[in-house]
Scaffold this motif. Sequence first.
Motif, PDB file in Angstrom:
ATOM      1  N   MET A 175      28.229 -20.023  -0.667  1.00 33.11           N
ATOM      2  CA  MET A 175      26.952 -19.565  -0.334  1.00 33.11           C
ATOM      3  C   MET A 175      25.979 -19.457  -1.865  1.00 33.11           C
ATOM      4  SD  MET A 175      25.108 -16.665   1.441  1.00 33.11           S
ATOM      5  CE  MET A 175      25.490 -15.540   0.501  1.00 33.11           C
ATOM      6  N   GLU A 176      24.965 -19.818  -1.777  1.00 33.79           N
ATOM      7  CA  GLU A 176      23.654 -20.617  -3.218  1.00 33.79           C
ATOM      8  C   GLU A 176      23.159 -18.664  -2.936  1.00 33.79           C
ATOM      9  OE1 GLU A 176      19.966 -22.374  -4.502  1.00 33.79           O
ATOM     10  OE2 GLU A 176      21.902 -23.743  -3.492  1.00 33.79           O
ATOM     11  N   ILE A 177      23.256 -18.453  -4.064  1.00 35.14           N
ATOM     12  CA  ILE A 177      21.956 -17.101  -4.802  1.00 35.14           C
ATOM     13  C   ILE A 177      20.834 -17.625  -5.014  1.00 35.14           C
ATOM     14  CG2 ILE A 177      21.853 -15.041  -6.272  1.00 35.14           C
ATOM     15  CD1 ILE A 177      24.933 -15.333  -6.746  1.00 35.14           C
ATOM     16  N   ARG A 178      19.742 -17.119  -4.122  1.00 40.24           N
ATOM     17  CA  ARG A 178      18.470 -18.143  -3.966  1.00 40.24           C
ATOM     18  C   ARG A 178      18.207 -16.055  -4.478  1.00 40.24           C
ATOM     19  NH1 ARG A 178      17.415 -18.370   1.340  1.00 40.24           N
ATOM     20  NH2 ARG A 178      16.171 -17.758   0.962  1.00 40.24           N
ATOM     21  N   LEU A 179      16.585 -15.807  -5.894  1.00 38.21           N
ATOM     22  CA  LEU A 179      16.114 -14.997  -5.492  1.00 38.21           C
ATOM     23  C   LEU A 179      14.913 -14.982  -6.200  1.00 38.21           C
ATOM     24  CD1 LEU A 179      18.048 -14.321  -9.482  1.00 38.21           C
ATOM     25  CD2 LEU A 179      18.615 -13.199  -7.799  1.00 38.21           C
ATOM     26  N   ILE A 180      14.108 -13.827  -5.634  1.00 43.51           N
ATOM     27  CA  ILE A 180      12.726 -13.829  -5.196  1.00 43.51           C
ATOM     28  C   ILE A 180      11.748 -12.653  -5.779  1.00 43.51           C
ATOM     29  CG2 ILE A 180      13.316 -12.644  -2.737  1.00 43.51           C
ATOM     30  CD1 ILE A 180      10.604 -13.201  -1.592  1.00 43.51           C
ATOM     31  N   ASN A 181      10.568 -12.901  -6.652  1.00 46.37           N
ATOM     32  CA  ASN A 181       9.830 -12.009  -7.392  1.00 46.37           C
ATOM     33  C   ASN A 181       9.291 -11.180  -6.363  1.00 46.37           C
ATOM     34  OD1 ASN A 181       8.004 -10.831  -9.007  1.00 46.37           O
ATOM     35  ND2 ASN A 181       7.863 -12.868 -10.351  1.00 46.37           N
ATOM     36  N   ILE A 182       9.721 -10.195  -6.411  1.00 50.13           N
ATOM     37  CA  ILE A 182       8.857  -8.952  -5.340  1.00 50.13           C
ATOM     38  C   ILE A 182       7.907  -8.570  -6.742  1.00 50.13           C
ATOM     39  CG2 ILE A 182      10.888  -9.053  -4.057  1.00 50.13           C
ATOM     40  CD1 ILE A 182      11.503  -5.994  -5.729  1.00 50.13           C
ATOM     41  N   GLY A 183       7.525  -8.502  -7.724  1.00 48.55           N
ATOM     42  CA  GLY A 183       6.325  -8.423  -8.770  1.00 48.55           C
ATOM     43  C   GLY A 183       6.928  -7.938 -10.018  1.00 48.55           C
ATOM     44  N   PHE A 184       5.878  -7.659 -11.096  1.00 51.34           N
ATOM     45  CA  PHE A 184       6.236  -6.988 -12.096  1.00 51.34           C
ATOM     46  C   PHE A 184       7.095  -7.294 -12.874  1.00 51.34           C
ATOM     47  CE2 PHE A 184       3.451  -4.313  -9.796  1.00 51.34           C
ATOM     48  CZ  PHE A 184       2.311  -4.815 -10.956  1.00 51.34           C
ATOM     49  N   GLY A 185       7.669  -8.786 -13.077  1.00 53.53           N
ATOM     50  CA  GLY A 185       8.705  -9.556 -13.091  1.00 53.53           C
ATOM     51  C   GLY A 185       9.766  -9.286 -12.306  1.00 53.53           C
ATOM     52  N   ASN A 186       9.634  -8.282 -11.681  1.00 55.44           N
ATOM     53  CA  ASN A 186      11.388  -7.738 -10.704  1.00 55.44           C
ATOM     54  C   ASN A 186      11.846  -8.958  -9.680  1.00 55.44           C
ATOM     55  OD1 ASN A 186      11.325  -5.225 -11.639  1.00 55.44           O
ATOM     56  ND2 ASN A 186       9.552  -5.113 -10.635  1.00 55.44           N
ATOM     57  N   ILE A 187      13.089  -8.706  -9.635  1.00 61.72           N
ATOM     58  CA  ILE A 187      13.556 -10.450  -8.493  1.00 61.72           C
ATOM     59  C   ILE A 187      14.585  -9.534  -8.193  1.00 61.72           C
ATOM     60  CG2 ILE A 187      14.437 -12.570  -9.156  1.00 61.72           C
ATOM     61  CD1 ILE A 187      13.650 -13.110 -11.195  1.00 61.72           C
ATOM     62  N   VAL A 188      15.066  -9.364  -6.688  1.00 60.51           N
ATOM     63  CA  VAL A 188      16.046  -9.870  -5.638  1.00 60.51           C
ATOM     64  C   VAL A 188      16.799 -10.177  -4.973  1.00 60.51           C
ATOM     65  CG1 VAL A 188      16.553  -8.143  -3.544  1.00 60.51           C
ATOM     66  CG2 VAL A 188      14.469  -7.539  -5.120  1.00 60.51           C
ATOM     67  N   SER A 189      18.243 -10.491  -4.817  1.00 63.84           N
ATOM     68  CA  SER A 189      18.330 -11.474  -4.148  1.00 63.84           C
ATOM     69  C   SER A 189      18.128 -11.618  -2.446  1.00 63.84           C
ATOM     70  CB  SER A 189      20.323 -11.113  -4.103  1.00 63.84           C
ATOM     71  OG  SER A 189      20.851 -12.040  -3.103  1.00 63.84           O
ATOM     72  N   ALA A 190      17.486 -12.764  -2.608  1.00 63.33           N
ATOM     73  CA  ALA A 190      16.605 -13.240  -1.340  1.00 63.33           C
ATOM     74  C   ALA A 190      17.435 -13.272   0.184  1.00 63.33           C
ATOM     75  CB  ALA A 190      16.359 -14.948  -1.659  1.00 63.33           C
ATOM     76  N   ASN A 191      19.373 -13.351  -0.450  1.00 65.37           N
ATOM     77  CA  ASN A 191      19.665 -13.757   0.460  1.00 65.37           C
ATOM     78  C   ASN A 191      20.449 -12.336   0.768  1.00 65.37           C
ATOM     79  OD1 ASN A 191      20.646 -16.551   0.081  1.00 65.37           O
ATOM     80  ND2 ASN A 191      22.105 -15.874  -1.426  1.00 65.37           N
ATOM     81  N   ARG A 192      19.891 -10.443   0.576  1.00 65.94           N
ATOM     82  CA  ARG A 192      20.254  -9.823   1.016  1.00 65.94           C
ATOM     83  C   ARG A 192      19.297  -9.307   1.658  1.00 65.94           C
ATOM     84  NH1 ARG A 192      24.468  -7.548  -2.158  1.00 65.94           N
ATOM     85  NH2 ARG A 192      25.358  -6.278  -0.468  1.00 65.94           N
ATOM     86  N   ILE A 193      18.025  -9.635   2.208  1.00 61.25           N
ATOM     87  CA  ILE A 193      16.888  -9.258   2.334  1.00 61.25           C
ATOM     88  C   ILE A 193      17.077  -9.074   4.024  1.00 61.25           C
ATOM     89  CG2 ILE A 193      14.696  -9.275   2.497  1.00 61.25           C
ATOM     90  CD1 ILE A 193      14.484 -10.174  -0.019  1.00 61.25           C
ATOM     91  N   VAL A 194      17.168  -7.817   4.505  1.00 67.87           N
ATOM     92  CA  VAL A 194      17.278  -7.744   6.333  1.00 67.87           C
ATOM     93  C   VAL A 194      16.034  -7.113   6.427  1.00 67.87           C
ATOM     94  CG1 VAL A 194      17.950  -6.154   8.122  1.00 67.87           C
ATOM     95  CG2 VAL A 194      19.576  -6.153   6.027  1.00 67.87           C
ATOM     96  N   ALA A 195      14.781  -6.347   5.509  1.00 66.82           N
ATOM     97  CA  ALA A 195      13.866  -6.498   6.075  1.00 66.82           C
ATOM     98  C   ALA A 195      12.607  -5.934   5.241  1.00 66.82           C
ATOM     99  CB  ALA A 195      12.999  -5.933   7.649  1.00 66.82           C
ATOM    100  N   ILE A 196      11.473  -6.737   5.795  1.00 67.70           N
ATOM    101  CA  ILE A 196      10.233  -6.405   4.724  1.00 67.70           C
ATOM    102  C   ILE A 196       9.151  -5.700   5.309  1.00 67.70           C
ATOM    103  CG2 ILE A 196       8.206  -7.612   3.223  1.00 67.70           C
ATOM    104  CD1 ILE A 196      10.633 -10.140   2.748  1.00 67.70           C
ATOM    105  N   VAL A 197       9.097  -4.665   5.585  1.00 71.67           N
ATOM    106  CA  VAL A 197       8.101  -3.986   5.878  1.00 71.67           C
ATOM    107  C   VAL A 197       7.127  -3.325   5.665  1.00 71.67           C
ATOM    108  CG1 VAL A 197      10.233  -3.541   8.335  1.00 71.67           C
ATOM    109  CG2 VAL A 197       9.705  -1.973   6.344  1.00 71.67           C
ATOM    110  N   SER A 198       5.629  -2.907   5.892  1.00 73.22           N
ATOM    111  CA  SER A 198       5.031  -2.391   5.630  1.00 73.22           C
ATOM    112  C   SER A 198       5.292  -0.481   5.803  1.00 73.22           C
ATOM    113  CB  SER A 198       3.429  -2.651   6.314  1.00 73.22           C
ATOM    114  OG  SER A 198       2.424  -0.991   5.987  1.00 73.22           O
ATOM    115  N   PRO A 199       5.047  -0.484   4.800  1.00 70.59           N
ATOM    116  CA  PRO A 199       5.273   1.401   4.414  1.00 70.59           C
ATOM    117  C   PRO A 199       4.326   3.085   4.791  1.00 70.59           C
ATOM    118  CG  PRO A 199       4.062   0.707   2.592  1.00 70.59           C
ATOM    119  CD  PRO A 199       3.917  -0.419   3.174  1.00 70.59           C
ATOM    120  N   GLU A 200       3.933   2.302   5.836  1.00 75.12           N
ATOM    121  CA  GLU A 200       2.686   3.043   6.581  1.00 75.12           C
ATOM    122  C   GLU A 200       3.132   4.201   7.648  1.00 75.12           C
ATOM    123  OE1 GLU A 200      -0.551   3.212   5.128  1.00 75.12           O
ATOM    124  OE2 GLU A 200       0.493   1.733   4.088  1.00 75.12           O
ATOM    125  N   SER A 201       3.662   3.370   8.637  1.00 70.66           N
ATOM    126  CA  SER A 201       4.354   4.429   9.996  1.00 70.66           C
ATOM    127  C   SER A 201       5.249   5.659   9.382  1.00 70.66           C
ATOM    128  CB  SER A 201       5.018   3.042  11.055  1.00 70.66           C
ATOM    129  OG  SER A 201       6.036   2.817  10.338  1.00 70.66           O
TER     130      SER A 201
END
Length: 90
Positions: free
Chosen positions: A1-27
């Motif tokens: 499996m290929e490791i894919r990285l995604i920029n989440i701002g300010f030079g911070n990078i997360v492994s895209a393969n590990r993301i389950v959800a991206i949600v708003s913090p309002e609720s």
Amino acid sequence: MEIRLINIGFGNIVSANRIVAIVSPESAPIKRIIQESRDRGRLIDATYGRRTRAVIITDSEHVILSAVQPETVAHRLTSRDQAETPAPAQ
């Protein structure tokens, strides 16, 4: 499996393969998830002191706070997927 990285701002990078959800913090439920992960030591604050705009939940139960809009993070994730997908043969 290929490791894919995604920029989440300010030079911070997360492994895209590990993301389950991206949600708003309002609720209230998301605020509760943030507090519970802070209490368990699984919160990663990547906002650099700015307002939290996206909460990224991973399959390892880590919760990552980002100052980038959820739509922007999702767009970076999907645009990377589309760039890697080969075009159909004609």
